[in-house]
Motif scaffolding. Sequence first.
Motif, PDB file in Angstrom:
ATOM      1  N   ARG A 189     -35.777   1.277  12.824  1.00  9.73           N
ATOM      2  CA  ARG A 189     -36.880   2.199  12.548  1.00  9.73           C
ATOM      3  C   ARG A 189     -36.621   3.560  13.187  1.00  9.73           C
ATOM      4  O   ARG A 189     -36.967   4.596  12.622  1.00  9.73           O
ATOM      5  CB  ARG A 189     -38.192   1.625  13.090  1.00  9.73           C
ATOM      6  N   ALA A 190     -36.007   3.539  14.369  1.00  9.77           N
ATOM      7  CA  ALA A 190     -35.767   4.792  15.087  1.00  9.77           C
ATOM      8  C   ALA A 190     -34.661   5.616  14.446  1.00  9.77           C
ATOM      9  O   ALA A 190     -34.620   6.835  14.624  1.00  9.77           O
ATOM     10  CB  ALA A 190     -35.407   4.487  16.536  1.00  9.77           C
ATOM     11  N   THR A 191     -33.769   4.971  13.710  1.00  9.67           N
ATOM     12  CA  THR A 191     -32.582   5.665  13.199  1.00  9.67           C
ATOM     13  C   THR A 191     -32.522   5.691  11.675  1.00  9.67           C
ATOM     14  O   THR A 191     -31.452   5.871  11.098  1.00  9.67           O
ATOM     15  CB  THR A 191     -31.312   4.983  13.739  1.00  9.67           C
ATOM     16  N   ALA A 192     -33.681   5.495  11.046  1.00 13.93           N
ATOM     17  CA  ALA A 192     -33.765   5.558   9.574  1.00 13.93           C
ATOM     18  C   ALA A 192     -32.792   4.593   8.908  1.00 13.93           C
ATOM     19  O   ALA A 192     -32.199   4.896   7.864  1.00 13.93           O
ATOM     20  CB  ALA A 192     -33.526   6.987   9.088  1.00 13.93           C
ATOM     21  N   GLY A 193     -32.575   3.427   9.516  1.00 15.67           N
ATOM     22  CA  GLY A 193     -31.786   2.385   8.881  1.00 15.67           C
ATOM     23  C   GLY A 193     -30.280   2.559   8.987  1.00 15.67           C
ATOM     24  O   GLY A 193     -29.529   1.865   8.302  1.00 15.67           O
ATOM     25  N   ARG A 194     -29.796   3.438   9.883  1.00 15.51           N
ATOM     26  CA  ARG A 194     -28.349   3.623  10.040  1.00 15.51           C
ATOM     27  C   ARG A 194     -27.845   2.703  11.145  1.00 15.51           C
ATOM     28  O   ARG A 194     -28.146   2.906  12.325  1.00 15.51           O
ATOM     29  CB  ARG A 194     -28.059   5.091  10.378  1.00 15.51           C
ATOM     30  N   ILE A 195     -27.064   1.689  10.769  1.00 13.47           N
ATOM     31  CA  ILE A 195     -26.685   0.636  11.706  1.00 13.47           C
ATOM     32  C   ILE A 195     -25.875   1.181  12.880  1.00 13.47           C
ATOM     33  O   ILE A 195     -26.096   0.787  14.035  1.00 13.47           O
ATOM     34  CB  ILE A 195     -25.898  -0.476  10.979  1.00 13.47           C
ATOM     35  N   ASP A 196     -24.912   2.093  12.618  1.00 14.54           N
ATOM     36  CA  ASP A 196     -24.088   2.602  13.717  1.00 14.54           C
ATOM     37  C   ASP A 196     -24.947   3.293  14.771  1.00 14.54           C
ATOM     38  O   ASP A 196     -24.773   3.087  15.975  1.00 14.54           O
ATOM     39  CB  ASP A 196     -23.015   3.556  13.180  1.00 14.54           C
ATOM     40  N   ARG A 197     -25.912   4.076  14.334  1.00 17.02           N
ATOM     41  CA  ARG A 197     -26.789   4.759  15.275  1.00 17.02           C
ATOM     42  C   ARG A 197     -27.791   3.797  15.911  1.00 17.02           C
ATOM     43  O   ARG A 197     -28.209   3.991  17.049  1.00 17.02           O
ATOM     44  CB  ARG A 197     -27.510   5.906  14.581  1.00 17.02           C
ATOM     45  N   ALA A 198     -28.153   2.759  15.154  1.00 21.99           N
ATOM     46  CA  ALA A 198     -29.071   1.757  15.706  1.00 21.99           C
ATOM     47  C   ALA A 198     -28.419   1.021  16.869  1.00 21.99           C
ATOM     48  O   ALA A 198     -29.059   0.746  17.887  1.00 21.99           O
ATOM     49  CB  ALA A 198     -29.499   0.773  14.621  1.00 21.99           C
ATOM     50  N   VAL A 199     -27.123   0.701  16.730  1.00 16.03           N
ATOM     51  CA  VAL A 199     -26.388   0.050  17.819  1.00 16.03           C
ATOM     52  C   VAL A 199     -26.341   0.960  19.041  1.00 16.03           C
ATOM     53  O   VAL A 199     -26.561   0.526  20.175  1.00 16.03           O
ATOM     54  CB  VAL A 199     -24.967  -0.321  17.361  1.00 16.03           C
ATOM     55  N   ASP A 200     -26.051   2.248  18.809  1.00 16.90           N
ATOM     56  CA  ASP A 200     -26.027   3.215  19.915  1.00 16.90           C
ATOM     57  C   ASP A 200     -27.410   3.348  20.558  1.00 16.90           C
ATOM     58  O   ASP A 200     -27.519   3.518  21.766  1.00 16.90           O
ATOM     59  CB  ASP A 200     -25.558   4.584  19.408  1.00 16.90           C
ATOM     60  N   PHE A 201     -28.446   3.293  19.721  1.00 15.66           N
ATOM     61  CA  PHE A 201     -29.819   3.411  20.211  1.00 15.66           C
ATOM     62  C   PHE A 201     -30.129   2.292  21.206  1.00 15.66           C
ATOM     63  O   PHE A 201     -30.665   2.531  22.296  1.00 15.66           O
ATOM     64  CB  PHE A 201     -30.792   3.349  19.030  1.00 15.66           C
ATOM     65  N   ILE A 202     -29.768   1.051  20.846  1.00 16.83           N
ATOM     66  CA  ILE A 202     -30.023  -0.091  21.727  1.00 16.83           C
ATOM     67  C   ILE A 202     -29.224   0.050  23.019  1.00 16.83           C
ATOM     68  O   ILE A 202     -29.733  -0.189  24.118  1.00 16.83           O
ATOM     69  CB  ILE A 202     -29.680  -1.412  21.018  1.00 16.83           C
ATOM     70  N   SER A 203     -27.965   0.469  22.881  1.00 20.87           N
ATOM     71  CA  SER A 203     -27.108   0.632  24.054  1.00 20.87           C
ATOM     72  C   SER A 203     -27.651   1.697  24.993  1.00 20.87           C
ATOM     73  O   SER A 203     -27.684   1.509  26.215  1.00 20.87           O
ATOM     74  CB  SER A 203     -25.689   0.998  23.601  1.00 20.87           C
ATOM     75  N   GLU A 204     -28.096   2.811  24.419  1.00 17.46           N
ATOM     76  CA  GLU A 204     -28.619   3.903  25.230  1.00 17.46           C
ATOM     77  C   GLU A 204     -29.898   3.488  25.949  1.00 17.46           C
ATOM     78  O   GLU A 204     -30.092   3.802  27.131  1.00 17.46           O
ATOM     79  CB  GLU A 204     -28.884   5.117  24.347  1.00 17.46           C
ATOM     80  N   ARG A 205     -30.773   2.767  25.243  1.00 23.00           N
ATOM     81  CA  ARG A 205     -32.007   2.294  25.877  1.00 23.00           C
ATOM     82  C   ARG A 205     -31.693   1.332  27.016  1.00 23.00           C
ATOM     83  O   ARG A 205     -32.360   1.336  28.051  1.00 23.00           O
ATOM     84  CB  ARG A 205     -32.895   1.617  24.840  1.00 23.00           C
ATOM     85  N   LYS A 206     -30.697   0.494  26.812  1.00 23.05           N
ATOM     86  CA  LYS A 206     -30.309  -0.462  27.847  1.00 23.05           C
ATOM     87  C   LYS A 206     -29.792   0.270  29.083  1.00 23.05           C
ATOM     88  O   LYS A 206     -30.141  -0.085  30.225  1.00 23.05           O
ATOM     89  CB  LYS A 206     -29.240  -1.415  27.315  1.00 23.05           C
ATOM     90  N   LYS A 207     -28.973   1.303  28.866  1.00 23.91           N
ATOM     91  CA  LYS A 207     -28.448   2.076  29.997  1.00 23.91           C
ATOM     92  C   LYS A 207     -29.571   2.770  30.763  1.00 23.91           C
ATOM     93  O   LYS A 207     -29.572   2.796  31.990  1.00 23.91           O
ATOM     94  CB  LYS A 207     -27.448   3.112  29.492  1.00 23.91           C
ATOM     95  N   LEU A 208     -30.524   3.343  30.017  1.00 25.61           N
ATOM     96  CA  LEU A 208     -31.640   4.014  30.660  1.00 25.61           C
ATOM     97  C   LEU A 208     -32.466   3.044  31.497  1.00 25.61           C
ATOM     98  O   LEU A 208     -32.898   3.365  32.606  1.00 25.61           O
ATOM     99  CB  LEU A 208     -32.529   4.687  29.610  1.00 25.61           C
ATOM    100  N   LYS A 209     -32.690   1.834  30.945  1.00 27.44           N
ATOM    101  CA  LYS A 209     -33.459   0.828  31.682  1.00 27.44           C
ATOM    102  C   LYS A 209     -32.722   0.394  32.942  1.00 27.44           C
ATOM    103  O   LYS A 209     -33.327   0.255  34.012  1.00 27.44           O
ATOM    104  CB  LYS A 209     -33.735  -0.383  30.794  1.00 27.44           C
ATOM    105  N   GLU A 210     -31.398   0.172  32.820  1.00 25.01           N
ATOM    106  CA  GLU A 210     -30.618  -0.252  33.987  1.00 25.01           C
ATOM    107  C   GLU A 210     -30.633   0.826  35.059  1.00 25.01           C
ATOM    108  O   GLU A 210     -30.749   0.529  36.254  1.00 25.01           O
ATOM    109  CB  GLU A 210     -29.185  -0.576  33.561  1.00 25.01           C
ATOM    110  N   ALA A 211     -30.495   2.087  34.639  1.00 25.04           N
ATOM    111  CA  ALA A 211     -30.512   3.189  35.605  1.00 25.04           C
ATOM    112  C   ALA A 211     -31.866   3.288  36.290  1.00 25.04           C
ATOM    113  O   ALA A 211     -31.954   3.507  37.507  1.00 25.04           O
ATOM    114  CB  ALA A 211     -30.173   4.500  34.902  1.00 25.04           C
TER     115      ALA A 211
END
Length: 596
Positions: free
Chosen positions: A380-402
């Motif tokens: 939903r955040a990336t308008a259905g683009r899988i490559d960006r969706a994967v990056d989105f999850i990774s980035e959120r995970k990094k932010l949470k860990e930090a």
Amino acid sequence: MSQIDNTLIKVRARLRERNIKLWEEPYYLEGIGSIESELERLSQEMSTELGISVSSCQSALSEMQDGELRKLAASREYEETGLATFNVRCVETRGGTAQMMEIKCLMAGLGSELQDKVAQRLQLSGGSHIKIISAGRILSGQQSLASQGLQNNQQLMVVVGQWRGNEVAGEALNERLQQIRQDILLIVESDHRFVVLADQVGNPIDLPEAELRALVSALSISEKGRAAMFREEYDLALLLLLEGDEFFSSSRSYQPVLLEAVDNCALINLDIVWCYLCLKNITQLPDAQRRLEICEKKFRRTYGDNLDRFNEMNSPNRALIMRLHLLQGVVFFHMNRRDEASERLELAAAALAELKVNPELLQQMVDMGFTESDARVALRATAGRIDRAVDFISERKKLKEARDETLQGRQVHNYGGGVCPRAVCRLINMGFDQQLVVEALKRTKNNLERSIDLLQHKADELRANLPAAQPADEALLATLQQLGFTSATARTALETSENNLEAAIQFLLKMLSVKVLRSIIEAMTRLLEDHAASGSPCALPALAQTVLEQAKSKLESFTAFQRFKAEVNGNAMMYLDLPLKQEEQILMEYKNLLER
């Protein structure tokens, strides 16, 4: 929502526009009653004006006339006797049905009296099984109706669970509420600090103790309510959310903190109105409108005046904006503000279309190992683009860990000027000298991040300023070992507490895990049982009893927190991961009603 209700809304609004009073001439004559010929004539007029059949108009007019006459009679009775009439709507949550009833009660009477009367009508054994909601607040049984702002002829909402023929369900709901309240009280009052408030980067929020507890209570009970709502237990969810809202309102001085995390305040109001709708309750319409106005104001502060200021990291929040517009459309419909209702429903429809996720793309991400919830939010955040969706999850995970790392490093424990036992244990396990650890934690007020920095870079300075070391008293050490504590931890506790036995025990209990606490409880129980069997006089059993009680109290707090986490953890994104099936169904229902 039925077509009959739709007709009533239209007819009621037209009567107000024309200032027609059905309880007065020529539609009603005292001593004679309703004048059917006049009602029929009015029905024909309104049928043409509103495009509704004459029979539907006449049925609506008769129903409204009866209602107004009952209100007039109730008003006269109230003036003459002080006996107030309440129109009570009892919700059967699982079946989606409701029972309407009139209940009479003195305004000077307590809320519990009204509860008992409602319970009696529902054939329940007592009013404690039900909760009455008035203008968005849960009625207190210990205060008078007048002091809680109730008015004659007011509409009230009652939540009982599955009340029809099933008293046990009402009892179960009440028991669950009591358990949740008790758990949150244990969590908030515990000196273990299970919940730490922090900003978005992990810096702990510094507030006075009383306000901190009120805010933690508000957030905790709201999260439990949201978890219940996620399970579609809307009766429980509504009661929890209303209680959470009361905690939010209990102190005004922390409002700036709420503005920093504006969604907390906006979400609870949005969720309460959603529960009203899912419980098919419109008796709380004024409260629903007020709450949606608060929610919109908070959202505009965050997402701009047009609610369109999104970047990729917060774009999943569009699901919340969609739900806001949908609920506004529903509320406007029931207020017969049909143009505004249509406008908001169209906005909701447009957002809903954008939020829909391609099932094939969702499955691809699930096959890649992501959870369905994370995948849906990311797509939903990336308008259905899988490559960006994967990056989105990774980035959120990094932010949470930090954020978690920052919070863990900077978390401050207030132990009345003492050091945090778990912090001592953790730093000793990292290889630092015990005396230096205690001194560093004292200097930094238990700030782990700063303590580690001191230990790594200023150890000589810390050592030079150490007070004269007081070794552990061997007799006290032996006593603690007899109680089941290990030699190393007991020595650390005694040296840290300067051989104060009571403080040392408190220190030890605060640093123990759930598993070790259970073993201590078992050891204390056996020790007391053995002493009772032998009958020999000894001072140790009294101390063992103290340790046992304190350990049980701390274990109870841990257990309460585990119950809390079982429902809440893992659902951090649940308020964004809306399946949207209910929203779509409600949207179509009200759009169809607007077209009739």
